[in-house]
Design a protein around this motif. Sequence first.
Motif, PDB file in Angstrom:
ATOM      1  N   ALA A  47       0.812  -1.218   0.000  1.00  0.00           N
ATOM      2  CA  ALA A  47       0.000   0.000   0.000  1.00  0.00           C
ATOM      3  C   ALA A  47       0.845   1.268   0.000  1.00  0.00           C
ATOM      4  O   ALA A  47       0.428   2.296  -0.553  1.00  0.00           O
ATOM      5  N   LEU A  48       2.018   1.221   0.603  1.00  0.00           N
ATOM      6  CA  LEU A  48       2.817   2.450   0.740  1.00  0.00           C
ATOM      7  C   LEU A  48       3.132   3.136  -0.591  1.00  0.00           C
ATOM      8  O   LEU A  48       3.017   4.365  -0.692  1.00  0.00           O
ATOM      9  N   PRO A  49       3.525   2.406  -1.641  1.00  0.00           N
ATOM     10  CA  PRO A  49       3.779   3.088  -2.912  1.00  0.00           C
ATOM     11  C   PRO A  49       2.539   3.792  -3.471  1.00  0.00           C
ATOM     12  O   PRO A  49       2.653   4.876  -4.058  1.00  0.00           O
ATOM     13  N   VAL A  50       1.372   3.186  -3.271  1.00  0.00           N
ATOM     14  CA  VAL A  50       0.130   3.812  -3.738  1.00  0.00           C
ATOM     15  C   VAL A  50      -0.135   5.091  -2.949  1.00  0.00           C
ATOM     16  O   VAL A  50      -0.462   6.140  -3.526  1.00  0.00           O
TER      17      VAL A  50
ATOM     18  N   ASP B 230       3.736  -3.231  11.362  1.00  0.00           N
ATOM     19  CA  ASP B 230       4.975  -2.469  11.423  1.00  0.00           C
ATOM     20  C   ASP B 230       4.948  -1.253  10.503  1.00  0.00           C
ATOM     21  O   ASP B 230       5.860  -0.420  10.544  1.00  0.00           O
ATOM     22  N   ASN B 231       3.911  -1.138   9.691  1.00  0.00           N
ATOM     23  CA  ASN B 231       3.789   0.031   8.824  1.00  0.00           C
ATOM     24  C   ASN B 231       2.640   0.950   9.229  1.00  0.00           C
ATOM     25  O   ASN B 231       2.388   1.949   8.540  1.00  0.00           O
ATOM     26  N   TYR B 232       1.954   0.648  10.311  1.00  0.00           N
ATOM     27  CA  TYR B 232       0.817   1.469  10.707  1.00  0.00           C
ATOM     28  C   TYR B 232       1.208   2.945  10.882  1.00  0.00           C
ATOM     29  O   TYR B 232       0.492   3.846  10.450  1.00  0.00           O
ATOM     30  N   ILE B 233       2.347   3.189  11.509  1.00  0.00           N
ATOM     31  CA  ILE B 233       2.804   4.561  11.706  1.00  0.00           C
ATOM     32  C   ILE B 233       3.053   5.231  10.350  1.00  0.00           C
ATOM     33  O   ILE B 233       2.705   6.402  10.139  1.00  0.00           O
ATOM     34  N   ASN B 234       3.657   4.490   9.429  1.00  0.00           N
ATOM     35  CA  ASN B 234       3.920   5.032   8.091  1.00  0.00           C
ATOM     36  C   ASN B 234       2.622   5.319   7.352  1.00  0.00           C
ATOM     37  O   ASN B 234       2.508   6.328   6.637  1.00  0.00           O
ATOM     38  N   TYR B 235       1.644   4.434   7.508  1.00  0.00           N
ATOM     39  CA  TYR B 235       0.340   4.684   6.887  1.00  0.00           C
ATOM     40  C   TYR B 235      -0.282   5.952   7.472  1.00  0.00           C
ATOM     41  O   TYR B 235      -0.830   6.779   6.745  1.00  0.00           O
TER      42      TYR B 235
ATOM     43  N   ARG C  92       4.618 -11.420  19.434  1.00  0.00           N
ATOM     44  CA  ARG C  92       5.642 -10.669  20.164  1.00  0.00           C
ATOM     45  C   ARG C  92       6.318  -9.644  19.262  1.00  0.00           C
ATOM     46  O   ARG C  92       6.590  -8.509  19.670  1.00  0.00           O
ATOM     47  N   TYR C  93       6.585 -10.024  18.000  1.00  0.00           N
ATOM     48  CA  TYR C  93       7.289  -9.128  17.087  1.00  0.00           C
ATOM     49  C   TYR C  93       6.470  -7.860  16.814  1.00  0.00           C
ATOM     50  O   TYR C  93       6.990  -6.741  16.899  1.00  0.00           O
ATOM     51  N   TYR C  94       5.196  -8.026  16.495  1.00  0.00           N
ATOM     52  CA  TYR C  94       4.370  -6.872  16.126  1.00  0.00           C
ATOM     53  C   TYR C  94       3.848  -6.106  17.346  1.00  0.00           C
ATOM     54  O   TYR C  94       3.381  -4.980  17.207  1.00  0.00           O
ATOM     55  N   ARG C  95       3.927  -6.727  18.511  1.00  0.00           N
ATOM     56  CA  ARG C  95       3.409  -6.105  19.731  1.00  0.00           C
ATOM     57  C   ARG C  95       4.003  -4.713  19.948  1.00  0.00           C
ATOM     58  O   ARG C  95       3.275  -3.760  20.238  1.00  0.00           O
TER      59      ARG C  95
ATOM     60  N   GLU D 273       3.616   1.213  20.008  1.00  0.00           N
ATOM     61  CA  GLU D 273       4.130   2.486  19.499  1.00  0.00           C
ATOM     62  C   GLU D 273       3.013   3.269  18.805  1.00  0.00           C
ATOM     63  O   GLU D 273       2.885   4.491  18.982  1.00  0.00           O
ATOM     64  N   LEU D 274       2.208   2.576  18.006  1.00  0.00           N
ATOM     65  CA  LEU D 274       1.097   3.237  17.324  1.00  0.00           C
ATOM     66  C   LEU D 274       0.124   3.831  18.326  1.00  0.00           C
ATOM     67  O   LEU D 274      -0.293   4.989  18.199  1.00  0.00           O
ATOM     68  N   ASN D 275      -0.258   3.044  19.313  1.00  0.00           N
ATOM     69  CA  ASN D 275      -1.225   3.512  20.307  1.00  0.00           C
ATOM     70  C   ASN D 275      -0.742   4.773  21.014  1.00  0.00           C
ATOM     71  O   ASN D 275      -1.515   5.717  21.251  1.00  0.00           O
ATOM     72  N   LYS D 276       0.537   4.815  21.342  1.00  0.00           N
ATOM     73  CA  LYS D 276       1.104   6.004  21.992  1.00  0.00           C
ATOM     74  C   LYS D 276       1.086   7.195  21.041  1.00  0.00           C
ATOM     75  O   LYS D 276       0.777   8.329  21.446  1.00  0.00           O
ATOM     76  N   ALA D 277       1.412   6.948  19.788  1.00  0.00           N
ATOM     77  CA  ALA D 277       1.457   8.029  18.801  1.00  0.00           C
ATOM     78  C   ALA D 277       0.069   8.606  18.551  1.00  0.00           C
ATOM     79  O   ALA D 277      -0.099   9.831  18.466  1.00  0.00           O
ATOM     80  N   LEU D 278      -0.926   7.737  18.445  1.00  0.00           N
ATOM     81  CA  LEU D 278      -2.287   8.206  18.208  1.00  0.00           C
ATOM     82  C   LEU D 278      -2.796   9.018  19.396  1.00  0.00           C
ATOM     83  O   LEU D 278      -3.459  10.043  19.228  1.00  0.00           O
ATOM     84  N   ALA D 279      -2.473   8.565  20.596  1.00  0.00           N
ATOM     85  CA  ALA D 279      -2.924   9.266  21.800  1.00  0.00           C
ATOM     86  C   ALA D 279      -2.318  10.665  21.900  1.00  0.00           C
ATOM     87  O   ALA D 279      -2.927  11.572  22.474  1.00  0.00           O
ATOM     88  N   ALA D 280      -1.130  10.849  21.322  1.00  0.00           N
ATOM     89  CA  ALA D 280      -0.438  12.136  21.418  1.00  0.00           C
ATOM     90  C   ALA D 280      -0.668  13.037  20.206  1.00  0.00           C
ATOM     91  O   ALA D 280      -0.241  14.180  20.197  1.00  0.00           O
TER      92      ALA D 280
END
Length: 303
Positions: free
Chosen positions: A169-172, A223-228, A266-269, A274-281
């Motif tokens: 999705a990122l290139p689009v 792992d790309n949620y922040i980039n999205y 565990r890997y994606y946790r 990180e996403l949850n913290k970023a969205l909250a801020a």
Amino acid sequence: MVGGPHLFLFHRRGNWDRHLLPPVAAKVRSAMASENKDGEQHRHQEVGHKSLLQSDALYQYILETSVYPREPEPMKELRDITAKHPWNLMTTSADEGQFLGMLLKLINAKNTMEIGVYTGYSLLATALALPDDGKILAMDINRENFEIGLPVIQKAGVAHKIDFREGPALPVLDQLVEDVNSIRLQISDFQINRRLDELKIEFCAQAKNHGSFDFVFVDADKDNYINYHKRLLELVKVGGVIAYDNTLWNGSVVAPPDAPMRKYIRYYRDFVIELNKALAADERIEICQLPVGDGVTICRRVK
């Protein structure tokens, strides 16, 4: 999406131990670990079941009382088809599909996007909720999975609303954002050259992508949620909504570091946390995190 038949589930009552004396908390944690191990074979078997409710009976009550009686026949058919797929836990749960359909109607969404499609259960829920001239830009790296549900989507009469793109999705998204940035640069050129005809042309083009999406559902690589998110905030209109799926990640976001869990959980946790913290801020959005399915965070762009 979440896959795999044996997933780590950290019950909500696991938070209680911070209010207990250490010896008692240790006993509670030990009992919970034993319960998780012994109760694995009794895990709910509903397709897409990722409910964080402690009681499977309560979840079944919700499904049988409020969800299944109102589930459109095409969605039921696709849910049954997906149940036979080896990765069926990747599908959106029926209660979340119902929630998405209601949300889309409440905000009168028309132009939407979906990142991560799988067999298309959430995509079908979206297509059925949109008006006849509604549109969905749908992206997934696996067309084969999408084509499992495509005949059902076509039979439901909503395939014309879907523009499916196979691949990352990122290139689009980058192309959509790049178009916006290019437009801004050309408008700056106008300010230098003072050419009125260029302003009219480029102003019309700017509306094509920037702020043009009413709703986006993200259910893909965590792992790309922040980039999205960085890109989607340019593409979703003010007042528009972005919904991020799996934001409680099977309950692992509150798990202790040494808790047993599958490697990919565990890997994606950490990415989910990180996403949850970023969205909250993020002051550009209002948020509401709900324990529906595997956790879904609704973000409304306000600036």
